[in-house]
Design a protein around this motif. Sequence first.
Motif, PDB file in Angstrom:
ATOM      1  N   ARG A  96      27.329 -25.095 -47.584  1.00 35.74           N
ATOM      2  CA  ARG A  96      27.438 -23.821 -48.428  1.00 35.74           C
ATOM      3  C   ARG A  96      25.608 -23.517 -48.780  1.00 35.74           C
ATOM      4  N   ALA A  99      23.471 -19.134 -52.468  1.00 31.69           N
ATOM      5  CA  ALA A  99      23.319 -17.828 -52.939  1.00 31.69           C
ATOM      6  C   ALA A  99      22.224 -17.023 -53.541  1.00 31.69           C
ATOM      7  N   ILE A 279      25.923 -15.882 -60.621  1.00 28.48           N
ATOM      8  CA  ILE A 279      25.529 -17.021 -59.162  1.00 28.48           C
ATOM      9  C   ILE A 279      25.765 -18.166 -60.080  1.00 28.48           C
ATOM     10  N   PRO A 280      27.095 -19.381 -59.597  1.00 27.63           N
ATOM     11  CA  PRO A 280      27.862 -20.289 -59.664  1.00 27.63           C
ATOM     12  C   PRO A 280      25.873 -21.186 -59.125  1.00 27.63           C
ATOM     13  N   GLU A 282      25.705 -24.210 -59.833  1.00 26.00           N
ATOM     14  CA  GLU A 282      25.838 -25.166 -58.577  1.00 26.00           C
ATOM     15  C   GLU A 282      25.249 -23.964 -56.541  1.00 26.00           C
ATOM     16  N   ASP A 283      25.225 -23.449 -56.440  1.00 26.00           N
ATOM     17  CA  ASP A 283      24.921 -22.778 -55.591  1.00 26.00           C
ATOM     18  C   ASP A 283      23.671 -21.822 -55.853  1.00 26.00           C
TER      19      ASP A 283
END
Lengths: 579, 485
Positions: A96, A99, A279-280, A282-283
């Motif tokens: 992934r 983001a 936004i997470p 980790e992203d």
Amino acid sequence: MQSFRSNILNPHYSGASGSGLVNLMALLMFCLLLSCSGSNQFIAPQPPPDDMQNIPLPQEREIYIITDGFDKQIVDKIGGLLDFSYQLRKLFGKPREAANVDAFDEVYNSSWFTNRNATKEMSIEEIARGADTGAGPDVSGTWLIVSAKNQGVTPGFVIVDSRGVGYVIKFDPPGYPELASGAEAVSTKLFYAAGYFTAENYITVFDPKNLVVGEDVEITDERGRERYMTEEDLQVILQRIQIGEDGKIRALASKFIVGEGIGPFRYKKTRKDDPNDLIPHEDRRELRGLRVMASWLNHFDTKANNSYDAWVTEGNVSFVKHYLLDFGSTLGSISRGPMPYHVGHENWVDPTAIFRKNLTLGLLVDDYEKFYEVKYPSIGFFTPVSFHPQKYKFIFPNPAFNNMTDRDGFWGAKLVMSFTDEQIEAAVRQGHYSNPDAAAYLVSVLKERRDIVGRYWYGRVNPIDNFEVIPESSGRQSIKFENLAVKNRLAGAQSSNYRYSIRFGDRELVTNRETGGETVIPLPDFQNNSGMYRAADAENPIIVSIQTQRNGGKWSKAVKVFLQPGINGNSLTLLGIKR
Amino acid sequence: MLTYFYNLSIFTLIKNIKNPTAISSDYKPLYSKYNPPVIRPLDEDKMKLSSKKAPIFYLLSSLLISLLLLKPASAQTKTATGISRPEYHKINEQQVVSQQFSQRELWEHIVSFPGDLLFVPIRIFFFGVKQTIQFADESNLFKKLNDLLTADDGSWAIMPSYSSRTGGGLDYFHFVSDTLTRLTFSVSAGLRRRQGYRLGYEGVTLFEGRAAAEFEVRYRLYSDERFYGIGPDSNFDNETNYAHEQVSVSASVSSKLDENISFNGEAVVERNNILGGRNSATPSTTTIYRDTGLPGMVTGLKFTRLNLEIIHDYRNNRGRTTNGGINRVRLGIVNEIDGDKFGFWQISLDTRKYFHLFYNRVLVVRAHGTFTEPFLNRSIPFYYLSDLGHQETIRGFRRGRFRDRDMAFASVEYRFPVAPALDSFIFLDAGQVAKNLVKDFSTADLQYGYGWGVNIFSENRLAAQFVIGKSTDGFRVYFNFNKVF
């Protein structure tokens, strides 16, 4: 693929095995491949919402270091193994992506990060100034101690100087003058220049006679009891601090961060009581890419507790700003002494390393064990030997770092490589090292490690960047780009070659044409074919794919540059890129 | 490690300044600039993605994205936006497609569902573990426990301890005035009423500090001692058990002859009772050997003991030794009080050498011999025979597995670091007992033990040890905490 797709979209298709589960799995696999597969259309990432909007004060929270380590080392690892979609992405090499990137794979300025040196070279003065807004605490007047840490190897104070400004005062470990304070001062400048928010950290030299213990100052003694601090406690603490021949003490003064402290941020998920935090973590690109910066600066201790969220007010807007803190365990220092040899190569408690060493009975000596040497007590153990920017390990596994993709790593490398030799020297000067040889050594190691970062990431990812559409004298347009490896002198311009293809719709206008080292690619004659190209848009853009070759070796993966007609309709303009 | 983590964080410092009431009232106004500012009314339009609504938004977005993925690409919609961009990109317009910021897309939720389900009980379990750890950390449990067990002025302290033989216990130290002289009291207890009590008066300086004396009164009940017979060929299947009760009074003197060499002398008066075994799993020694005339299997046997020892200790570090060694020579004379049946002398030689191999890998070689000889035609109580088979000798055998007058063993241990405060080691022990080792030594009678262990260090001091030993009798596991020798 097309026939397979047709089949599974057909409601009457029963599949080869006839099993519903197999069909479902096939469908999900297909979704994965489709969602990650290359496409001729340009899908610009959605810009993240402005995260500096007015919000109420979130609740303060604490993160417990031991449980955080337990989480990262054990719970998250088990969770990761059971996260089948994550494993599937890993299996197919389709991680992934971050983001919060824009069409050019850069990050937006936010409450986490501000684009600084990598986008516009900062002056030497700006590097030296960093986040500082003043000159540090006033050493001519008294310092009122409002809190104290008397435990551990290195004690510390929180003081208010005669101007009424609060500082956290941190000291060097006994026997290692300038070690922790120097490391923190230098790293602060570099992290700030890279774009992160840091505290204002100053090297200060003060007279201990100016210290005054405040009323009702609580200290936690080594037995865990809280009690009021006395003058005797101060004297006991001072006995453990290295005092100069002139009776003065060198320390690092970290100015209070303005705003309401609400505790550290985590490197995963979001903060539920911060509506701006969507936004997470980790992203987030800037947190994933921090891994590269942190590895460069040996910032082993990048745990949640070394971060700080402050509810700040800028203008009339109050929002949460995210800071990196505590750089005393960077470069060659681990705050209480020089870095141990395993730092950067193993987590603090590393089950994999422990298992491996037991299995091999410790007979396989790791390279990093061989080169342990503290050349200068003020620098500690900091070396480019056996440094690997991708394999670097931190105190705990870090969810954001674990999610770092090649694109994130490349972005992080751009931050690192943005520092010139002069800028590094300017940052090291802020460490105020008394031994010029020690400072020179630190500079040389930083430069070497920087270049190792660059060589690795610019070798792993096609290092072309900074695309521009430029007009030619003939009236046509070209794409101009930079090879960052060449720009940073990690590769020779003569030994670099490029080839490109241009595609529009189903038509391949140019196929694998080599430029012979030129970093300008002529675009199709737009004006004479405007009728055809005017139809280009994000759904059907003109795509220029550029590959790089170094020293006649393999061609890199292509960077796709997407173009469409500009607003006036007379020329092409950049839509974005895809690495 | 707790201390380390604590030291690293300055967060604890910062949190202390958040409470202005902790600051002198004179300085409180100084903190006014840190007071929270007035909050503007929230802009409802900008708060559309509030945290409460976000999950619904994520779910709907996930669904939408997944549906879009299964449709022809042309069906995707794009919206031109005039977003604010970083200065370095000179682009006038941008076309975007709706994108969600959730961690997973819909298909990922579906694929991950079984794993998520499986993870729920694991997460709950670890949540409990974490809460416990957090409670201990947050409440400074260990520090407070330490505080509870230690005097403010350091005059007394209580230390927990554990070893496989003595069980768990507490050691109490009370320093007398400002000297190193201390009164100690230790209590330990274990299974099968195993217990020990010791009252000591230690560190009494003599001859202007050139020597130190120690006085001790001790009661021990080792309730589960094993006896397999005498001689190198004793059989594991002949295991019996007995209880050894002992009361002793002793005085000792030690002196440092130079930096590395020290001398110890000890005089002991003791009373021994051999009682029936408490372990019903094997027969009692007192029953099996009642009519065999096993020396010493009586109650009320009193002895005087005199021990003299010279120690040459040249280790570079007493905790995590990597170089140097330690040599001991010990002579003991034991004589029965109120009788002439028992009397013997015993000499022990022990040498241990640490070889630094490479990068903190250490080879430890040890050789030991104990030789016991009765005098004046007297006997040796069976429990004072030399024995092999405990943690200090051949690991992998039970304590007292082999007994005879003489005993010798050698040990090779290879230690290697596996973490900052953790060393692993593998070892091979070999030795034998014999009536006269010089005459009767036979390689056929050699017993072997081997295994693996871990040393855990705290501040370079050996804090705990875990050992697994394997021998012909099977596996033995040893764990010591604050009782490592």
